[in-house]
Motif scaffolding. Structure first.
Motif, PDB file in Angstrom:
ATOM      1  N   ASN A  44      -5.578   4.604  -5.126  1.00  0.00           N
ATOM      2  CA  ASN A  44      -5.149   3.640  -6.126  1.00  0.00           C
ATOM      3  C   ASN A  44      -4.689   2.405  -5.354  1.00  0.00           C
ATOM      4  O   ASN A  44      -3.496   2.204  -5.141  1.00  0.00           O
ATOM      5  CB  ASN A  44      -4.020   4.223  -6.979  1.00  0.00           C
ATOM      6  N   LEU A  45      -5.663   1.615  -4.911  1.00  0.00           N
ATOM      7  CA  LEU A  45      -5.374   0.468  -4.062  1.00  0.00           C
ATOM      8  C   LEU A  45      -5.037  -0.760  -4.897  1.00  0.00           C
ATOM      9  O   LEU A  45      -5.514  -0.903  -6.022  1.00  0.00           O
ATOM     10  CB  LEU A  45      -6.574   0.177  -3.156  1.00  0.00           C
ATOM     11  N   ILE A  91      -9.930  -2.143   3.197  1.00  0.00           N
ATOM     12  CA  ILE A  91     -10.365  -3.502   3.526  1.00  0.00           C
ATOM     13  C   ILE A  91      -9.856  -4.486   2.476  1.00  0.00           C
ATOM     14  O   ILE A  91      -9.578  -4.105   1.342  1.00  0.00           O
ATOM     15  CB  ILE A  91     -11.914  -3.593   3.648  1.00  0.00           C
ATOM     16  N   ASP A  92      -9.730  -5.741   2.890  1.00  0.00           N
ATOM     17  CA  ASP A  92      -9.498  -6.842   1.961  1.00  0.00           C
ATOM     18  C   ASP A  92     -10.873  -7.289   1.492  1.00  0.00           C
ATOM     19  O   ASP A  92     -11.717  -7.688   2.310  1.00  0.00           O
ATOM     20  CB  ASP A  92      -8.741  -7.977   2.638  1.00  0.00           C
ATOM     21  N   ILE A  93     -11.125  -7.224   0.204  1.00  0.00           N
ATOM     22  CA  ILE A  93     -12.461  -7.434  -0.357  1.00  0.00           C
ATOM     23  C   ILE A  93     -13.042  -8.789   0.038  1.00  0.00           C
ATOM     24  O   ILE A  93     -14.171  -8.858   0.536  1.00  0.00           O
ATOM     25  CB  ILE A  93     -12.448  -7.273  -1.886  1.00  0.00           C
ATOM     26  N   GLN A 106      -8.060  -5.192  -2.752  1.00  0.00           N
ATOM     27  CA  GLN A 106      -8.376  -4.252  -1.684  1.00  0.00           C
ATOM     28  C   GLN A 106      -9.339  -3.185  -2.189  1.00  0.00           C
ATOM     29  O   GLN A 106      -9.388  -2.879  -3.376  1.00  0.00           O
ATOM     30  CB  GLN A 106      -7.114  -3.572  -1.148  1.00  0.00           C
ATOM     31  N   SER A 107     -10.086  -2.640  -1.258  1.00  0.00           N
ATOM     32  CA  SER A 107     -10.981  -1.529  -1.541  1.00  0.00           C
ATOM     33  C   SER A 107     -11.039  -0.682  -0.277  1.00  0.00           C
ATOM     34  O   SER A 107     -10.262  -0.900   0.655  1.00  0.00           O
ATOM     35  CB  SER A 107     -12.375  -2.044  -1.931  1.00  0.00           C
ATOM     36  N   SER A 108     -11.958   0.258  -0.241  1.00  0.00           N
ATOM     37  CA  SER A 108     -12.144   1.051   0.975  1.00  0.00           C
ATOM     38  C   SER A 108     -13.630   1.224   1.223  1.00  0.00           C
ATOM     39  O   SER A 108     -14.443   1.156   0.301  1.00  0.00           O
ATOM     40  CB  SER A 108     -11.457   2.414   0.850  1.00  0.00           C
ATOM     41  N   VAL A 109     -13.951   1.418   2.492  1.00  0.00           N
ATOM     42  CA  VAL A 109     -15.341   1.645   2.883  1.00  0.00           C
ATOM     43  C   VAL A 109     -15.414   2.909   3.731  1.00  0.00           C
ATOM     44  O   VAL A 109     -14.521   3.181   4.530  1.00  0.00           O
ATOM     45  CB  VAL A 109     -15.935   0.439   3.658  1.00  0.00           C
ATOM     46  N   MET A 140       0.853  -1.175   0.000  1.00  0.00           N
ATOM     47  CA  MET A 140       0.000   0.000   0.000  1.00  0.00           C
ATOM     48  C   MET A 140       0.896   1.235   0.000  1.00  0.00           C
ATOM     49  O   MET A 140       1.764   1.373   0.843  1.00  0.00           O
ATOM     50  CB  MET A 140      -0.892  -0.060   1.235  1.00  0.00           C
ATOM     51  N   ASN A 141       0.674   2.112  -0.947  1.00  0.00           N
ATOM     52  CA  ASN A 141       1.527   3.282  -1.104  1.00  0.00           C
ATOM     53  C   ASN A 141       0.678   4.543  -1.093  1.00  0.00           C
ATOM     54  O   ASN A 141       0.443   5.151  -2.131  1.00  0.00           O
ATOM     55  CB  ASN A 141       2.338   3.160  -2.395  1.00  0.00           C
ATOM     56  N   LEU A 142       0.212   4.952   0.086  1.00  0.00           N
ATOM     57  CA  LEU A 142      -0.603   6.154   0.209  1.00  0.00           C
ATOM     58  C   LEU A 142       0.259   7.306   0.702  1.00  0.00           C
ATOM     59  O   LEU A 142       1.160   7.104   1.511  1.00  0.00           O
ATOM     60  CB  LEU A 142      -1.736   5.922   1.218  1.00  0.00           C
TER      61      LEU A 142
END
Length: 126
Positions: free
Chosen positions: A50-51, A113-115, A55-58, A1-3
């Motif tokens: 750009n995950l 999150i891990d989808i 992975q996604s986000s909620v 993850m590179n945020l």
């Protein structure tokens, strides 16, 4: 993850009869609905990310103000800027403008999150 702090995302829409307070049940008027503004804020935050695959986000929290009414036919734009990262938790500063000026502002929290595991856990709720 590179945020990285400062990354930005944007989202735009036009006010139509489908995203008014009257249509969404959040009021009786033909103006841009607060729930539609919230969705646009979230979309801007998602667009900043750009995950990696899997992975996604909620969205988990919002603290916003809707400060001006926007009529049918107007263009609305949202910007989200990543201002805080704490492991999988991210906080965005969000702003929304119509063609005249700012109509909303706030903070939005999302979790990465891990989808697959997220969906498995969600299915246990039925």
């Amino acid at each position: 993850m590179n945020l990285q702090l400062g990354v930005r995302g944007q989202a735009q829409t036009i006010v139509t009869s489908l995203n008014t307070a009257k249509a969404m049940g959040s009021g009786h008027l033909e103006v841009f609905a607060t729930p539609a503004m919230v969705a646009l804020m979230e979309q801007a935050a998602v667009n900043a990310l750009n995950l990696p695959a899997g992975q996604s986000s909620v969205g988990t929290a919002l603290n916003i103000s809707h400060t001006a009414a926007t009529p049918l036919g107007a263009k609305v734009s949202a910007t989200a800027e990543l201002i805080e990262i704490d492991r999988r938790r991210m906080v965005f500063s969000v702003e929304v403008y119509d063609e005249v000026g700012q109509i909303g502002v706030g903070k939005h929290e999302r979790f990465i999150i891990d989808i697959d595991s997220f969906l498995v856990k969600a299915q246990t709720r039925i």
